[in-house]
Design an enzyme around this catalytic site. Structure first.
Site, PDB file in Angstrom:
ATOM      1  CE  LYS A 125      24.823  14.595  43.151  1.00 41.19           C
ATOM      2  NZ  LYS A 125      23.716  13.718  42.728  1.00 41.19           N
ATOM      3  NE  ARG A 146      17.191  14.433  39.536  1.00 41.78           N
ATOM      4  CZ  ARG A 146      17.396  14.757  40.798  1.00 41.78           C
ATOM      5  NH1 ARG A 146      16.375  14.874  41.634  1.00 41.78           N
ATOM      6  NH2 ARG A 146      18.620  14.967  41.259  1.00 41.78           N
TER       7      ARG A 146
END
Ligand code: MV4
Length: 448
Positions: free
Chosen positions: A237, A291
């Site tokens: 990303k 997470r």
């Protein structure tokens, strides 16, 4: 509440976790490799322990070295950050067996979501819409043909142990199916030691929308809205934003509620992110990350929450101090992931930082462990800074991002700052018109 937290990570996220602990009056233990002795989080932590040589396998991934460091320093909790051991169910279980709190989900939920087939089954059973496909692993070529004929081509073969794009193969028609199946299988076997694969309808131009959830141990679950993470290159990303320019209020409410109810149904705790593909007004669950994510600041800026503090609080057994109705979304936030890479070729360029001047002012946040004179080591991920801007709306955010990028001085290494300037000059990006393939076309086909 915990007295002392060991931070099992490095770089900007180690610093991020240290800051949250500091504000909560919790002492910190930094662990580091020999390449990170001069790292900012090591300097700021109350104590530090060198856990091994530069390769991550012998330091940040060494479960026993990290557990020993926790035992020696008397830490009562471990925060894993992201990457490294963050989604390692065995590590989470080991930590708990030693009477130390793992600041994250249960080992069982980490394991459930780590296997993409199990994750999808759990999601579907909990009422989340999923991409049409096989309801489990594919055991034969004949079964693959039946599933593909049923859902229609093109189809995507995915590795159950995969995620993050590894071990995926598209089959455009029946003739390509056998080859795609065997390639996906053998790639998965060599990459993950597991050749289980499943099949999905291939969506050709979706957006990648993810929902942040937060849960305590008393059955309280909230969703914290979405992040649009469609701007990526090779599954890395580059920029994330919230809210997504593509969602209307109806679909936003429904996707958030679906995620919240599902987490309630599976008894999830701590933070998590549900990944969806969004195409033609429909959303489909694909995976879940158990997470804290790199892009969590985007959610923090629009919700006004400290997600790391919330993780620590719920891990210590405190109840969430608010309900879904209390969550208020304000304005727009964008994060740029600035890496030590050439902005055109993406060749990594570690080295010594010369002048360093981060931007500031209203609505500007910099999550970075850089300082003037710091040496970016060549052994790890090339992320060096996250520039996060918040504004009343997307337009204000874009203007604030431009001026922040102009202020930002990072001398001595190549960075991707010039790439973000080019992006801000691109009308389609400015209009919010992009899908998961848009950025690759924009940056071109540079090989690494
Ligand atoms: C897909 C897809 C199209 N159709 N699944 C890539 C990584 C993994 N998390 C899932 N991925 C995809 N799954 C179906 N059924 C396209 C991708 C995909 C992708 C997804 C999210 C963000 C970027 C991506 C880039 C290429 C492919």
């Amino acid at each position: 509440m915990f007295q002392k937290v060991l931070i099992a990570n490095r770089g900007e996220i180690a610093l991020r976790i240290h800051r949250a602990c500091r504000e909560m009056g919790i002492r910190t233990v930094a662990v580091h490799s020999t390449a990170d002795s001069d790292a900012m989080h090591v300097r700021l932590a109350d104590e530090s322990v060198c856990i091994g040589p530069p390769p991550a396998r012998q330091s940040y991934l060494d479960k026993h070295a990290i557990l020993s460091a926790a035992a020696i320093t008397g830490a009562d909790a471990i925060h894993p950050g992201y990457g490294f051991l963050a989604e390692n169910a065995d590590f989470a279980a080991m930590v708990e067996e030693h009477g130390i709190a793992f600041i994250g989900p249960s080992p069982e939920h980490i394991r459930m979501m780590g296997d993409k087939i199990t994750a999808k089954r759990a999601a579907r059973a909990a009422g989340i819409p999923c991409v049409p496909g096989s309801d489990g692993p594919i055991s034969s070529e004949a079964e693959a043909r039946r599933v593909a004929a049923d859902i229609g081509f093109p189809v995507l073969i995915k590795a159950s142990a995969g995620g993050g794009g590894r071990g995926m193969k598209v089959a455009t028609d029946a003739d390509a199916l056998a080859a795609a199946l065997s390639t996906a299988r053998s790639e998965s076997k060599s990459a993950f030691g597991d050749d289980s694969v499943y099949i999905e309808k291939y969506l050709s131009h979706p957006r990648h929308i993810e929902i942040q959830v937060l849960a305590d141990t008393y059955g309280n679950v909230v969703h914290l809205g979405e992040r649009d993470c469609s701007l990526q290159r090779r599954h890395q990303k580059l920029l994330e934003e919230a809210p997504s320019p593509a969602l209307d209020p109806e679909i936003r409410r429904s996707i958030g509620e679906v995620a919240r109810k599902a987490m309630l149904a599976i008894g999830y705790r701590n933070v998590g992110t549900l990944e969806f593909l969004y195409e033609n007004g429909e959303f489909y669950f694909i995976e879940m990350n158990t997470r804290l994510q790199v892009e969590h600041p985007v959610t923090e800026m629009v919700c006004g929450l400290d997600l790391v503090r919330e993780m620590i609080r719920v891990a210590a057994g405190e109840p969430l101090g608010f309900t879904q109705e209390d969550v208020r979304f304000t304005g727009h936030a964008i994060e740029c992931r600035i890496t030590a890479e050439d902005p055109v070729t993406f060749a990594p360029g570690p080295g010594r930082i010369g002048d360093y001047h981060p931007p500031g002012g209203l609505g500007v946040r910099v999550d970075s462990a850089l300082y003037s004179g710091y040496r970016v080591p060549p052994h790890y991920d090339s992320l060096v800074s996250k520039l996060i801007v918040h504004g009343a709306n997307r337009q204000e955010c874009l203007m604030r991002l431009r001026r922040s990028l102009e202020e930002y001085v990072i001398d001595g290494i190549p960075t991707t700052i010039p790439l973000f300037h080019r992006l801000l000059d691109e009308p389609e990006f400015v209009r919010g018109e992009y899908d998961i393939h848009w950025l690759e076309a924009f940056v071109g086909g540079h090989r690494r």
